[in-house]
Design a protein around this motif. Sequence first.
Motif, PDB file in Angstrom:
ATOM      1  N   UNK A   1    -100.599-112.069  -3.772  1.00 35.34           N
ATOM      2  CA  UNK A   1    -101.514-111.067  -3.247  1.00 35.34           C
ATOM      3  C   UNK A   1    -102.238-110.390  -4.412  1.00 35.34           C
ATOM      4  N   UNK A   2    -103.522-110.136  -4.223  1.00 37.95           N
ATOM      5  CA  UNK A   2    -104.314-109.410  -5.218  1.00 37.95           C
ATOM      6  C   UNK A   2    -104.228-107.928  -4.847  1.00 37.95           C
ATOM      7  N   UNK A   3    -103.490-107.133  -5.631  1.00 37.96           N
ATOM      8  CA  UNK A   3    -103.347-105.718  -5.281  1.00 37.96           C
ATOM      9  C   UNK A   3    -104.646-104.955  -5.528  1.00 37.96           C
ATOM     10  N   UNK A   4    -104.930-103.987  -4.660  1.00 37.10           N
ATOM     11  CA  UNK A   4    -106.110-103.135  -4.829  1.00 37.10           C
ATOM     12  C   UNK A   4    -105.832-102.104  -5.924  1.00 37.10           C
ATOM     13  N   UNK A   5    -106.867-101.434  -6.360  1.00 36.62           N
ATOM     14  CA  UNK A   5    -106.711-100.360  -7.346  1.00 36.62           C
ATOM     15  C   UNK A   5    -105.775 -99.293  -6.798  1.00 36.62           C
ATOM     16  N   UNK A   6    -105.971 -98.923  -5.527  1.00 39.24           N
ATOM     17  CA  UNK A   6    -105.123 -97.884  -4.920  1.00 39.24           C
ATOM     18  C   UNK A   6    -103.655 -98.290  -4.923  1.00 39.24           C
ATOM     19  N   UNK A   7    -103.386 -99.548  -4.611  1.00 39.76           N
ATOM     20  CA  UNK A   7    -101.998-100.040  -4.610  1.00 39.76           C
ATOM     21  C   UNK A   7    -101.424 -99.999  -6.024  1.00 39.76           C
ATOM     22  N   UNK A   8    -102.214-100.444  -7.011  1.00 39.73           N
ATOM     23  CA  UNK A   8    -101.732-100.413  -8.395  1.00 39.73           C
ATOM     24  C   UNK A   8    -101.436 -98.992  -8.850  1.00 39.73           C
ATOM     25  N   UNK A   9    -102.314 -98.039  -8.484  1.00 39.86           N
ATOM     26  CA  UNK A   9    -102.067 -96.640  -8.863  1.00 39.86           C
ATOM     27  C   UNK A   9    -100.785 -96.116  -8.218  1.00 39.86           C
ATOM     28  N   UNK A  10    -100.551 -96.482  -6.946  1.00 39.06           N
ATOM     29  CA  UNK A  10     -99.327 -96.034  -6.260  1.00 39.06           C
ATOM     30  C   UNK A  10     -98.086 -96.573  -6.975  1.00 39.06           C
ATOM     31  N   UNK A  11     -98.139 -97.857  -7.343  1.00 39.01           N
ATOM     32  CA  UNK A  11     -96.998 -98.462  -8.034  1.00 39.01           C
ATOM     33  C   UNK A  11     -96.801 -97.795  -9.396  1.00 39.01           C
ATOM     34  N   UNK A  12     -97.891 -97.630 -10.147  1.00 40.65           N
ATOM     35  CA  UNK A  12     -97.795 -97.003 -11.469  1.00 40.65           C
ATOM     36  C   UNK A  12     -97.257 -95.579 -11.355  1.00 40.65           C
ATOM     37  N   UNK A  13     -97.792 -94.827 -10.401  1.00 35.79           N
ATOM     38  CA  UNK A  13     -97.356 -93.436 -10.213  1.00 35.79           C
ATOM     39  C   UNK A  13     -95.874 -93.385  -9.823  1.00 35.79           C
ATOM     40  N   UNK A  14     -95.491 -94.203  -8.850  1.00 35.23           N
ATOM     41  CA  UNK A  14     -94.110 -94.187  -8.376  1.00 35.23           C
ATOM     42  C   UNK A  14     -93.108 -94.586  -9.447  1.00 35.23           C
ATOM     43  N   UNK A  15     -93.488 -95.561 -10.269  1.00 43.36           N
ATOM     44  CA  UNK A  15     -92.590 -96.031 -11.329  1.00 43.36           C
ATOM     45  C   UNK A  15     -92.806 -95.278 -12.644  1.00 43.36           C
ATOM     46  N   UNK A  16     -93.732 -94.335 -12.620  1.00 42.46           N
ATOM     47  CA  UNK A  16     -94.068 -93.527 -13.805  1.00 42.46           C
ATOM     48  C   UNK A  16     -94.443 -94.423 -14.984  1.00 42.46           C
ATOM     49  N   UNK A  17     -95.391 -95.323 -14.703  1.00 44.34           N
ATOM     50  CA  UNK A  17     -95.942 -96.230 -15.704  1.00 44.34           C
ATOM     51  C   UNK A  17     -97.432 -95.948 -15.850  1.00 44.34           C
ATOM     52  N   UNK A  18     -98.003 -96.348 -16.954  1.00 47.93           N
ATOM     53  CA  UNK A  18     -99.462 -96.324 -17.055  1.00 47.93           C
ATOM     54  C   UNK A  18    -100.000 -97.520 -16.285  1.00 47.93           C
ATOM     55  N   UNK A  19    -101.226 -97.407 -15.802  1.00 44.09           N
ATOM     56  CA  UNK A  19    -101.860 -98.523 -15.125  1.00 44.09           C
ATOM     57  C   UNK A  19    -101.971 -99.712 -16.081  1.00 44.09           C
ATOM     58  N   UNK A  20    -102.218 -99.443 -17.351  1.00 38.92           N
ATOM     59  CA  UNK A  20    -102.321-100.520 -18.347  1.00 38.92           C
ATOM     60  C   UNK A  20    -101.037-101.320 -18.455  1.00 38.92           C
ATOM     61  N   UNK A  21     -99.903-100.669 -18.293  1.00 38.23           N
ATOM     62  CA  UNK A  21     -98.634-101.384 -18.367  1.00 38.23           C
ATOM     63  C   UNK A  21     -98.572-102.447 -17.280  1.00 38.23           C
ATOM     64  N   UNK A  22     -99.036-102.109 -16.069  1.00 39.67           N
ATOM     65  CA  UNK A  22     -99.045-103.093 -14.987  1.00 39.67           C
ATOM     66  C   UNK A  22    -100.071-104.196 -15.243  1.00 39.67           C
ATOM     67  N   UNK A  23    -101.232-103.812 -15.756  1.00 39.38           N
ATOM     68  CA  UNK A  23    -102.280-104.798 -15.986  1.00 39.38           C
ATOM     69  C   UNK A  23    -101.978-105.671 -17.201  1.00 39.38           C
ATOM     70  N   UNK A  24    -101.320-105.091 -18.194  1.00 35.18           N
ATOM     71  CA  UNK A  24    -100.806-105.821 -19.351  1.00 35.18           C
ATOM     72  C   UNK A  24    -101.810-106.821 -19.917  1.00 35.18           C
TER      73      UNK A  24
END
Length: 190
Positions: free
Chosen positions: A52-75
């Motif tokens: 699945x291609x996550x949306x920006x909103x989904x990525x922000x929710x994951x980053x916020x919930x896991x207390x990560x930067x968005x860049x960490x997820x995008x890597x």
Amino acid sequence: MGKNRTDEESPVQGIGKTLKAVRNERDFSLDQVSEITGVSKTMLGQIERGESVPSISTLWKVAKGLQLSLSTLLNNPEPEYKAVDILKDIQPVYDEEDRMVLYNIFPFDPLSGFEYFYILLQPGTVHASEPHRNAAQEYVVVTSGTLTLKLEDQEFILKAPAKINFHANIHHTYKNETGEPVVFQDIMKY
């Protein structure tokens, strides 16, 4: 809009691997991550498997919930001293309707303490952003068009060239209320 790369690993697979690695490192189940992020267990599993291609909103929710930067997820680290054509060489992330396009220009680096995004908003786009608990400041520079930025109950009209900064731990909304695209740079300082 060409959301898939032909490289050895697509950004979607990279996001999934990063999410799974963080989840395993913290010994979280998919159920636990779903609970703290507000993203369904099914969607998280699809992201981890690269289905699945996550949306920006989904990525922000994951980053916020896991207390990560968005860049960490995008890597997406780039080698040093390499000129990059942002629109051609960096894989963007899209919102649900392909109306907001985000390019992760400078991924988070713990030494610099910031991440830098190039963002395009199509006419009529509204993007509400939840407070970022792990970011101290957000710096916005509008380089093309007119951006309407709502910070809690205040609204600002930013006509290029214009800038504003604010505490990132508040509700904020980006809007393009014009008939032309808006381009802005967004720096998150941690």
